[in-house]
Design an enzyme around this catalytic site. Sequence first.
Site, PDB file in Angstrom:
ATOM      1  N   PHE A 152       0.862  -1.187   0.000  1.00  0.00           N
ATOM      2  CA  PHE A 152       0.000   0.000   0.000  1.00  0.00           C
ATOM      3  C   PHE A 152       0.892   1.228   0.000  1.00  0.00           C
ATOM      4  O   PHE A 152       1.632   1.471   0.946  1.00  0.00           O
ATOM      5  CB  PHE A 152      -0.955   0.058   1.202  1.00  0.00           C
ATOM      6  CG  PHE A 152      -1.852   1.259   1.107  1.00  0.00           C
ATOM      7  CD1 PHE A 152      -3.024   1.219   0.352  1.00  0.00           C
ATOM      8  CD2 PHE A 152      -1.502   2.469   1.704  1.00  0.00           C
ATOM      9  CE1 PHE A 152      -3.826   2.344   0.210  1.00  0.00           C
ATOM     10  CE2 PHE A 152      -2.297   3.596   1.561  1.00  0.00           C
ATOM     11  CZ  PHE A 152      -3.458   3.540   0.818  1.00  0.00           C
ATOM     12  N   ASP A 237       9.187   3.053   2.224  1.00  0.00           N
ATOM     13  CA  ASP A 237       7.986   3.837   2.509  1.00  0.00           C
ATOM     14  C   ASP A 237       7.704   3.720   4.003  1.00  0.00           C
ATOM     15  O   ASP A 237       7.161   2.717   4.467  1.00  0.00           O
ATOM     16  CB  ASP A 237       6.817   3.308   1.679  1.00  0.00           C
ATOM     17  CG  ASP A 237       5.521   4.085   1.942  1.00  0.00           C
ATOM     18  OD1 ASP A 237       5.472   4.825   2.951  1.00  0.00           O
ATOM     19  OD2 ASP A 237       4.574   3.939   1.155  1.00  0.00           O
ATOM     20  N   LYS A 266       2.083  11.404   7.151  1.00  0.00           N
ATOM     21  CA  LYS A 266       1.194  11.132   8.277  1.00  0.00           C
ATOM     22  C   LYS A 266       1.612  11.886   9.556  1.00  0.00           C
ATOM     23  O   LYS A 266       1.349  13.061   9.678  1.00  0.00           O
ATOM     24  CB  LYS A 266       1.059   9.623   8.490  1.00  0.00           C
ATOM     25  CG  LYS A 266       0.323   8.975   7.305  1.00  0.00           C
ATOM     26  CD  LYS A 266      -0.330   7.665   7.639  1.00  0.00           C
ATOM     27  CE  LYS A 266      -1.319   7.291   6.541  1.00  0.00           C
ATOM     28  NZ  LYS A 266      -0.936   6.122   5.759  1.00  0.00           N
TER      29      LYS A 266
HETATM   30  C1  LIG Z   1      -1.070   6.180   4.250  1.00  0.00           C
HETATM   31  C2  LIG Z   1       0.036   5.630   3.454  1.00  0.00           C
HETATM   32  C3  LIG Z   1       0.403   6.191   2.207  1.00  0.00           C
HETATM   33  C4  LIG Z   1      -0.382   7.276   1.541  1.00  0.00           C
HETATM   34  O1  LIG Z   1      -0.495   8.443   2.279  1.00  0.00           O
HETATM   35  P1  LIG Z   1      -1.649   9.507   1.927  1.00  0.00           P
HETATM   36  O2  LIG Z   1      -1.326  10.677   2.795  1.00  0.00           O
HETATM   37  O3  LIG Z   1      -2.963   8.852   2.272  1.00  0.00           O
HETATM   38  O4  LIG Z   1      -1.546   9.790   0.479  1.00  0.00           O
HETATM   39  C5  LIG Z   1       1.509   5.665   1.568  1.00  0.00           C
HETATM   40  N1  LIG Z   1       2.197   4.647   2.085  1.00  0.00           N
HETATM   41  C6  LIG Z   1       1.877   4.077   3.268  1.00  0.00           C
HETATM   42  C7  LIG Z   1       2.718   2.956   3.802  1.00  0.00           C
HETATM   43  C8  LIG Z   1       0.782   4.538   3.982  1.00  0.00           C
HETATM   44  O5  LIG Z   1       0.444   3.944   5.142  1.00  0.00           O
END
Ligand SMILES: *Cc1c(COP(=O)(O)O)cnc(C)c1O
Length: 411
Positions: A152, A237, A266
């Site tokens: 994700f 990520d 985040k």
């Molecule tokens: C939430 C998330 C994203 C995307 O972030 P957004 O601010 O919703 O675009 C990307 N990678 C990971 C691992 C995430 O948990």
Amino acid sequence: MTDAAILERPRLATADDYISVEARLGAKNYKPLDVVLSRGEGVYVWDVDGKRYLDALSAYSAVNQGHCHPKILEAMVEQAKKLTLTSRAFRNDQLALFYEEICALTNSHKALPMNSGAEAVESALKVARKWGYQVKGVPADRAEVIVCSENFHGRTLAIVGFSTDDQARGGFGPFAPGFKVVPFGDAGALEAAITENTVAFLVEPIQGEAGVIIPPAGYLKTARELCTRHNVIFILDEIQTGLGRTGKLLAEQHEGVEADLTLVGKALSGGFYPVSAVLSNDEVLGVLKPGEHGSTFGGNPLACAVARAALRVLVEEGMVENAARVGERLKASLAGIRHDAIKEVRGRGLMLAVELHAEAGGARRVCENLQRRGLLCKETHDHTIRIAPPLILTDDQADWIAEQFDAALRD
Ligand SMILES: *Cc1c(COP(=O)(O)O)cnc(C)c1O
């Protein structure tokens, strides 16, 4: 009705009022629990009827510092009174300080500020491709990026194009080429997929949305070695795992590795504002020249001031260490629950999950039961419940969470 009359209509009153207006006017791309929140403080949130809940989702780890942290709030209000947005056409007096602080904290050489997490991912993919052509010498338009199954990384077209989740990608094609998917946690498959045109490997240290899936020990270290050996950019990520969630500032520290590009978002704002960043070594971000990439809001002074405060409280208030300590305690208590429905309790720091047996009948039902008990959790997929409260959780609150789980499962 006149425009003014529309705006002056009485406020919605009950939770049902809000829910029915949302159902009528909103895109139905979410299926939230039917709880309408109006206030938050620390680990707690309150609904429109004044009922209190402990928030064990933390907005998917965007509120690691707790809701409405007073020091982040103060930084936001003070900066909002002074200057909010200049665009990058001009400079502002917060960006340089943000660069200094985040680079020092994460041992990075350079940073690129963006807004959402998906934008940080997109930015990393763009610079990895550019690096591939300019530095590695990949032939034009042949760059390949390797990603993992069950990944994700956000919701943009390029990103959902390499998702393996039918719900995320079905019906949204055609997709951008240049991505290869390998099984998560399988270093052999990664090595086999690397070609001379591979520019990057993009991976989550722990897969959050997939259900808090921890790769085999040594996986990130081996992936790092493979990337170094084959001249491939290693992109972690850490949008969900980063900033204390797993009990270290960055999850990569659990295996003592350093990525070439690390993505954070985040909790970088403590939930006040969308702020994300690509953290890099000199070489990779160094390929970008003026005009090749940008964002109107990226690096704005309000975002920088908020992010600086969000980072400061994480460190100064010991939230990272607290996540490690209380996370162990909570995991042990959850693992101690004797119930046939539980298949596995797993996680690191305060990134935890309880997986139920498929036949046990639905994580959603357990979440609804927990909601009645004053504990907000969200299911991921059908059988897993993620537990990711703010990192300021106390021992007593952790014990209380485990008690609610025990009781909800017995119902
Ligand atoms: C939430 C998330 C994203 C995307 O972030 P957004 O601010 O919703 O675009 C990307 N990678 C990971 C691992 C995430 O948990």
